[in-house]
Design an enzyme around this catalytic site. Structure first.
Site, mmCIF file in Angstrom:
data_model
loop_
_atom_site.group_PDB
_atom_site.id
_atom_site.type_symbol
_atom_site.label_atom_id
_atom_site.label_comp_id
_atom_site.label_asym_id
_atom_site.label_seq_id
_atom_site.Cartn_x
_atom_site.Cartn_y
_atom_site.Cartn_z
ATOM 1 N N ASP A 151 15.503 2.707 -2.633
ATOM 2 C CA ASP A 151 14.584 3.639 -3.210
ATOM 3 C C ASP A 151 13.783 2.712 -4.196
ATOM 4 O O ASP A 151 14.117 1.921 -4.938
ATOM 5 C CB ASP A 151 15.443 4.496 -4.418
ATOM 6 C CG ASP A 151 14.609 5.143 -5.017
ATOM 7 O OD1 ASP A 151 13.377 5.282 -4.979
ATOM 8 O OD2 ASP A 151 15.057 6.072 -5.797
ATOM 9 N N SER A 191 -5.195 1.998 2.662
ATOM 10 C CA SER A 191 -5.886 2.900 3.075
ATOM 11 C C SER A 191 -7.591 2.833 2.912
ATOM 12 O O SER A 191 -7.846 1.927 2.153
ATOM 13 C CB SER A 191 -5.432 4.435 2.431
ATOM 14 O OG SER A 191 -6.388 5.318 2.815
ATOM 15 N N TYR A 225 -3.944 9.347 -5.543
ATOM 16 C CA TYR A 225 -3.613 8.867 -4.239
ATOM 17 C C TYR A 225 -4.490 7.726 -4.110
ATOM 18 O O TYR A 225 -4.347 6.564 -3.651
ATOM 19 C CB TYR A 225 -3.639 9.870 -3.084
ATOM 20 C CG TYR A 225 -3.245 9.005 -1.927
ATOM 21 C CD1 TYR A 225 -1.868 8.677 -1.753
ATOM 22 C CD2 TYR A 225 -4.053 8.782 -0.801
ATOM 23 C CE1 TYR A 225 -1.556 7.897 -0.440
ATOM 24 C CE2 TYR A 225 -3.709 7.845 0.309
ATOM 25 C CZ TYR A 225 -2.520 7.801 0.405
ATOM 26 O OH TYR A 225 -1.951 6.916 1.661
ATOM 27 N N LYS A 260 -4.293 3.472 -4.187
ATOM 28 C CA LYS A 260 -4.902 2.432 -2.981
ATOM 29 C C LYS A 260 -5.759 1.569 -3.559
ATOM 30 O O LYS A 260 -5.780 0.339 -3.037
ATOM 31 C CB LYS A 260 -5.176 3.424 -1.707
ATOM 32 C CG LYS A 260 -4.149 4.367 -1.105
ATOM 33 C CD LYS A 260 -2.984 3.511 -0.589
ATOM 34 C CE LYS A 260 -1.841 4.293 0.034
ATOM 35 N NZ LYS A 260 -0.578 3.612 0.447
#
Length: 277
Positions: free
Chosen positions: A53, A133, A146, A150
């Site tokens: 994790d 990304s 998000y 990135k």
């Protein structure tokens, strides 16, 4: 890098890009360990699975120690584990949700890097490959959190590569565009939805559904990871797929106003505004 005898560790390898990457590295000759929170290995995989994790210091430490006990070295770390929030306004996520996505996508990457680096430094070599990304260099309206994780990965990776290259360790970022995985099916819903954003959320869901129909397969990204892992002179950034390469060129050479207008047109943002008025 020499592949024979090299050990690779891939986080988030139970599906999608992580699974495809672990599989491709194994096919190329690496001894590969994937990770997931459950850790159980499914049939027909060519790599082992470890429970891990990335949001837990104890879990990261235990998995790294176990891999060192089993193999005695770690040559390649692929930081892939992460999740996103469904398209929504930035203010539709609470502070708790904002912290949660950074905890996994960015701080999880830092935990893994800090756990592995001492072993790579002792070895005098290693590769750290972070799955970023195109959103790391392009804005994503209604995907601000998000995209922010990135962007953070881009900055962290570039700084880290400067620090480590004289120690025989290189850092690279892989920049895929839309990829066909279960990732979008596992989006978290925004936890503070506002009626003011309902129409644009509906519109973006339709746009993204059409785009995903022609998205790249995870194997496209996995091939680029392999390229970065075994390159004699690795690059810092590797766009993945045709769209990823085109967007990188667009960002580099096109006027800012043109890029801005293209984003709004592709996502039908001004059409959404017309629907509200």
């Amino acid at each position: 890098m020499t592949i024979k005898g090299s050990i690779a560790l891939v986080t988030g390898a139970s599906s999608g890009i992580g699974e495809a990457t672990a599989q491709r590295l194994a096919q190329a000759g690496y001894r590969v360990y994937g990770t997931s929170r459950r850790g159980a290995s499914l049939p027909r995989r060519e790599f082992e699975m470890l429970p891990l994790d990335v949001t837990s210091d104890e879990s990261v430490g235990a998995a790294t120690s176990e891999l060192m006990r089993l193999e005695g070295r770690i040559d390649v770390l692929v930081n892939n584990a992460g999740f996103g929030v469904a398209p929504a306004g930035a203010e539709e996520s609470s502070m708790e949700q904002a912290k949660a996505i950074f905890e996994t996508n960015f701080f999880g990457l830092i935990r893994m890097t800090r756990a592995v680096l001492p072993h790579m430094r002792r070895q005098g070599q290693g590769r750290i490959i972070n799955i970023g990304s195109v959103l790391g260099f392009l804005p994503m309206p209604y995907g601000a959190l998000y995209a922010a994780t990135k962007h953070a990965i881009e900055g962290y990776s570039e700084s880290l590569d400067h620090e480590l290259r004289t120690r025989g360790i290189r850092v690279s970022v892989i920049e895929p565009a839309y990829t066909k995985t279960k990732f979008d099916a596992n989006f978290l819903a925004p936890d503070a939805e506002l009626e003011e954003y309902r129409a644009v959320r509906t519109s973006l869901d339709e746009v993204l559904a059409k785009v995903m129909a022609s998205a790249d397969q995870p194997s496209v990204v996995a091939e680029v990871v392999l390229q970065a892992a075994r390159a004699a002179r690795p690059k810092l950034r590797y766009p993945a797929g045709g769209l990823g390469n085109r967007l990188r060129l667009l960002r580099r050479f096109a006027p800012a106003g043109l890029v801005d207008a293209g984003i709004r047109k592709d996502l039908r943002l001004d059409a959404s505004r017309a629907m509200r008025s």
